[in-house]
Design an enzyme around this catalytic site. Sequence first.
Site, short mmCIF file in Angstrom:
data_model
loop_
_atom_site.label_atom_id
_atom_site.label_comp_id
_atom_site.label_asym_id
_atom_site.label_seq_id
_atom_site.Cartn_x
_atom_site.Cartn_y
_atom_site.Cartn_z
N GLN A 96 0.86 -1.18 0.00
CA GLN A 96 0.00 0.00 0.00
C GLN A 96 0.90 1.25 0.00
OE1 GLN A 96 -3.12 -0.07 -0.68
NE2 GLN A 96 -3.93 -2.04 -0.04
N SER A 97 0.61 2.24 0.83
CA SER A 97 1.31 3.53 0.69
C SER A 97 2.73 3.54 1.24
CB SER A 97 0.50 4.64 1.36
OG SER A 97 -0.64 4.93 0.57
N MET A 98 3.22 2.44 1.80
CA MET A 98 4.65 2.38 2.08
C MET A 98 5.44 2.53 0.78
SD MET A 98 5.20 -0.35 5.18
CE MET A 98 5.20 -1.79 4.11
#
Length: 398
Positions: A120-122
């Site tokens: 995801q947004s990592m």
Amino acid sequence: MTSYRNSDPRPPIMQGSPPKMVPPKLNWDRGPWNRWAFQHIREILPTVEVWRGNGHRRRFERAEVDLDALPVGGSTGQPSTLAGLLDETYTDGFLVLKDGKIAYERYCNGMTERTLHLSQSMAKSVTGSVFGILAGRGLIDPAMPVTTYLPELEATGWAGASVQHVLDMTSGVRFSEEYTDRYSDIGQVDVASGWKPVPPDSDPAFEWPSHMFELILRLKKTSRPHGAAFEYRSIETDVLAFIMERVTGKRLAQLVSEELWQKLGADESACFTVDSAGYAIADGGFNATLRDYGRFGQLILDNGGGVVPADWIEATRTGRHGPDFNPSLPEGSYRNQFWIEDPRSRALMCRGVFGQLIHIDWNRRMVVVKLSSYPDFTSIALSVATMKAVHAIAAALG
């Protein structure tokens, strides 16, 4: 449907041949389907490899401490243990590195040391780190206007914005990050990225973007001046990636491979999901193993390890602090595609919806990685309990 935890009987998702239950295309990323899907992205979406190369593998020494019974608080404040909290917070993999050595490592929900897990947004922090490498080499100047590199954006909300505004998510571009609204801008990203089909009840008059750059070209500006305020918008990371591709002539997956993944000594090749134009989704489509996320966190903790410029990391740890950056980070801030926990520790964090986390703490020389599959996009209670557990681990390890 039930959202299964690790202590529950394993859901019959993709079990047997043919499988009895298959994740629906519109909801594969939500519970309980994501308990399987986040570890099997290459089976459900088109991807491109981020090659680890033929070089060295960074081997971790082990100095293990059994933290299973460590007292921590649960999501409702009830007494629990670390093992209990990992179950309660839908953990798939959990890793603690102390002084560069593995202190604690757990795999849950069928995950193994070779399993690639959706970041995801990592992914934003991975993208931002490669951006820092290119900026350090003088290929991109964050002070320059975005349109210096992408002149097509002169007709969009990014006209007049600097690259640094995009790095810090302080541009004035209008973009709605309402995850549960399929017609919001982030809902349109789901379609443009190839993650989701057009909703079956969609208005026939609504023109859905066919790929990510088409969506970017549609976005306009708010009345807010560039640089006036932070507002979390995933699409900013994709703009950065298009700048990187434009100045280097290389696709994002190749850049991450050559500039970062091969150099940090990854165990496994990673991958990105790609849209219909072959663009790697920079804002959330990255997938890697638990230990390789740990290697990335350790590289940042080692002040870039000669790969990411140390002055870029130091600048990243100095964010603009203000109220209401994030409900689960009351003293947090944001800089260069990383979260900063608070102005005292200046610990950096890579965060993603559904419970993804890399926590990088210079004071404790510690990296914590948590890969999860929450039933919902966000949960303040689960995230706050996780952060308190990270601090309890730090205190226990000294």
